[in-house]
Design an enzyme around this catalytic site. Structure first.
Site, PDB file in Angstrom:
ATOM      1  CG  HIS B 270      41.190  43.492  44.305  1.00 42.79           C
ATOM      2  ND1 HIS B 270      41.244  42.515  43.350  1.00 42.79           N
ATOM      3  CD2 HIS B 270      40.194  44.324  43.919  1.00 42.79           C
ATOM      4  CE1 HIS B 270      40.319  42.740  42.421  1.00 42.79           C
ATOM      5  NE2 HIS B 270      39.661  43.839  42.759  1.00 42.79           N
ATOM      6  CD  GLU B 271      38.691  47.007  46.095  1.00 38.91           C
ATOM      7  OE1 GLU B 271      38.654  47.885  45.215  1.00 38.91           O
ATOM      8  OE2 GLU B 271      38.057  45.933  46.017  1.00 38.91           O
ATOM      9  CG  HIS B 274      40.544  48.666  41.456  1.00 39.98           C
ATOM     10  ND1 HIS B 274      40.395  48.453  40.117  1.00 39.98           N
ATOM     11  CD2 HIS B 274      39.978  47.585  42.070  1.00 39.98           C
ATOM     12  CE1 HIS B 274      39.766  47.292  39.902  1.00 39.98           C
ATOM     13  NE2 HIS B 274      39.507  46.744  41.076  1.00 39.98           N
ATOM     14  CD  GLU B 300      39.076  43.170  38.834  1.00 39.27           C
ATOM     15  OE1 GLU B 300      38.664  44.313  39.114  1.00 39.27           O
ATOM     16  OE2 GLU B 300      39.065  42.221  39.634  1.00 39.27           O
TER      17      GLU B 300
END
Lengths: 502, 502
Positions: B270-271, B274, B300
């Site tokens: 997830h990170e 980003h 996101e």
């Protein structure tokens, strides 16, 4: 003793705004050495240059200078040695230097340091002086230009020294070194001979030292001497350092040798000495000279105090040797006597930060001689490796096998830290003198004999840390020990430890 | 497309000086979460407040406003969608908001955030809402005052939303959520029922997962999807986040569950989504809107893209399941089919960041409803826990056992991040739509089927990252996918994964 004076208060507020920017700079500098990924360097150097320029701009602003002038009038009626008077005097010293330096030069230096440090780390890893030389050249030129602008006809090196240690000149340092050198050389030779005769071979102290176990011991030891881990931490870097970000946050770093736990442990004790000084500064004075360490010669006295007078002493190891043996079982084949002779083994080594006390100052004298010539223009950057090796040969009777173990070993030049090294020997002298003064107190002496250090730290907090920069280094030494910095206690300490016993 | 215009160039330079200060702020914010010792918080909040105030002061300065006005004249002749025109338009938006906020309020908010985050971490650990409530109260008041000053009669929540997502209102969000909700509830129920019927029990996936091995796998996976570790790193925090400091330096964080490697792995994916967006921004545009991520709804989309469309897919685990089994042998008792059903297990859980895709947006709708009421004045801070629990009960049929698993679970409010949550659902919609558009390309589709992600990342870099903020989120989605944000691809994705198959 603080006076309530409106211009003075405003001046302090303005100084604190500068200190907040510098605090950010310190965090970014620490991160650059500890965790920053390699591609971050370009943008990091932009940010650091910008912040340095900003701090300089504020310090030299019309507003700051105006407040300073008014505050000088205000404190003229204050008592001698008042906090306000000392702060104003030191602001004046800072501003008078800063206004002579254009912001462009400050930003140039900051950028050159960021890039220089990265280039130095790489060059050191590869023992490639040529990779560092253009950065060193640039850093020397910037510092020489700064010194030239600040100096009123003084030798450039005096100006650089003044940045780190108030009220001392290159000639003073040379005279001091000349007076120390004969006794030091005599002690060093005797110490090396004795170590060869009596101490166990170096490899007897080596063995498997997993990093996690070293970290465990380092933390226990640092806590036991009084470093506050709620207000600090230890990380890993190529070159150990201590950075104080402000109240409640002091960072130490060390490096690990998986065969030799003493390398990281003495690194931690050394940096914890610096760190406890930062932690001991009066919190309510943050950002002001009265809340700032007074000089590098005093700062280094604190690191050498804990590293050597405490950490290499018999009493310390009577307590910690069993613990070290339980963590590193290869030590079980040594007696405490053998281990102590090993810990205090003297030899002519190439690396300053690994040097024993008996030979340490010879490393410093070498650096001082080279730096002074660099700034007098009698030595070119390209000639540094040869000059280093020749000086080393004359002091130690050996030639470094490569520049990584020669002129590339220290981080200081890559940080523009010229005129810094002599403060290490001043630190050694001050440490011995302060330790001698502290243990005159019977209660402290007894605690130290039991490896209990709270009363000793308390003495330093009261007699050294609490003063910030209110007293000059000389006045601080007189207040704490009854005398200005002197060579006698240090020489007596070395003789006792390395010639007469351990 | 960059125009050479003197006022515009000066404006960009001034904006970059603000960005350098913000870069420092990001480093200090990251350090506060990762490594800062507890006693550092007071001084850290002083520094952060000062830097925030400084950035605000510069953005609202007469000079900046003057340059902006002149640059507006200059770019009036530039072509539509030119970089310069877009940058000037976004500077205007920023300045118009900033000038309505006094510096005092910016500094107050910064200090409240520093203290609020520390208080939140403690309150969450102890499940003690009362310990966080006064901080939340303060943060809400500050944000409400800011919104009131910026708004021209708009609902305060619209102003907060606008900070994170351009051109969308609270009513838009509500309409979107109302249109999504019935289908989502249906899919969620079917998914939960199916998981109960077919998926292995959660505990079948758990077992000994030493942190060092998790870190090894996380790094391999993050590298394989394209995160550049020479320009970034992963550290450990209570609440995972990503922070881009500028070109070449993007920090991810995750947290570890020693029984469940998937928790940290999906956190990292997830990170890293980003982080790859930050790493993909055009370097030469740093500090300008054209070099900055366009909105949180697009940001996101990148994290959910890699976490869900890649990381929870069959093709991904066909490659990575054998590696995971070799690191975590308890997985050997599972077939790939069982594991995939486990990875995509749907259930009504308490914690948003651990929620599966099928139920995730219900968590978001709950937060949106509560935040909007907080800012409309129809809900008091003290009433948040009860309101949270009631909303949760109505959506999930269960009540959180404590506030740590209820209204204290998210870091956002402690950072003053109000109006932030709805962008998570926008991110889910955008992610599905972008993924669908990318795999229309046969070469990308084939690579993805082989768990090779370089072409997929390249597509995102070209179609999403390279634009910076030059296109609005809506225009970016149209340019990349042919359509503005839509619910159909997301619902189709959920139905396919959770109802029809995996």
């Amino acid at each position: 003793m603080a006076l309530v004076l409106s211009s003075y208060d405003q001046l302090c507020q303005a100084a604190r705004d500068v200190a907040l920017v510098n605090g950010a700079t310190h965090v970014l500098g620490w991160d650059q050495e500890t965790y920053m990924p390699p591609k971050g360097i370009t943008h990091r150097s932009r940010i650091l240059a910008h912040l340095s320029g900003l701090a300089h701009e504020r310090l030299t602003s019309k507003r700051f200078q105006g407040l300073l002038e008014k505050a000088e009038d205000e404190v003229s009626v204050a008592e001698e040695h008042s906090v306000a008077k000392a702060n104003v005097k030191l602001f004046r010293w800072k501003v008078d230097r800063a206004v002579r330096i254009p912001k462009r030069l400050v930003e140039q230096q900051s950028a050159a340091i960021s890039l220089g440090q990265a280039a130095w780390a790489k060059a050191r890893g590869e023992s490639d002086f040529a990779g560092f030389a253009p950065h060193l050249q640039k850093l020397v030129e910037i510092s020489r230009e700064m010194a030239g602008r600040i100096s009123d006809g003084a030798e450039p090196f005096d100006v650089l020294l003044d940045e780190h240690e108030r009220d001392i000149t290159a000639n003073d340092v040379e005279a001091l070194f000349n007076s120390l050198r004969p006794s030091l050389v005599k002690i060093a030779r005797a110490a090396v001979e004795r170590s060869e005769r009596e101490a166990p071979p170096m490899k007897a102290l080596l063995g498997s030292c997993p990093i996690a176990k070293q970290q465990q011991l380092n933390r226990e030891v640092a806590e036991s001497v009084g470093f506050d881990f709620d207000a600090g931490r230890i990380d890993t870097t190529t070159h150990p350092f201590c950075s104080g970000f402000g109240p409640g946050d002091v960072r130490l770093t060390t490096r690990y040798d998986e065969r030799d736990f003493l390398s990281s442990l003495f690194g931690v004790l050394h940096e914890a000495g610096h760190g406890m000084y930062e932690q001991g500064l009066p919190e309510e004075e943050w950002g002001l000279p009265s809340g700032t360490a007074v000089s590098l010669g005093i700062h280094e006295s604190q690191s050498r105090f804990w590293e050597n007078h405490v950490g290499r002493s018999r009493a310390f190891w009577e307590r910690w040797f069993p613990r070290a043996q339980s963590l590193f079982p290869h030590l079980k084949k040594l007696t405490l006597e053998q281990f102590l002779l090993g810990v205090n083994r003297a030899e002519f080594s190439f690396i300053r930060v690994e040097a024993d006390e008996a030979t340490y100052d010879l490393h410093i004298m070498l650096r001082f001689a080279i730096e002074r010539k660099l700034f007098n223009g009698t030595l070119k950057v390209s000639e540094v490796p040869d000059a280093w090796n020749a000086e080393f040969e004359s002091s130690f009777g050996r030639t470094p096998p490569d520049d990584a173990r020669g002129c590339l070993q220290d981080i200081h030049w890559s940080m523009g830290g010229f005129g810094y090294f002599p403060t290490y020997t001043l630190g050694n002298l001050n440490a011995a003198q302060l330790f001698k003064a502290a243990v005159k107190n019977a209660g402290i002496k007894k605690a130290v004999a039991n490896a209990e250090y709270a009363p000793l730290l308390k003495w330093l907090q009261t007699n050294v840390h609490a003063a910030g920069s209110v007293l000059s280094p000389k006045d601080l030494m007189i207040a704490a020990t009854g005398k200005a910095t002197d060579t006698a206690p240090y020489l007596a300490h070395l003789k006792k430890r390395f010639v007469d016993g351990v």
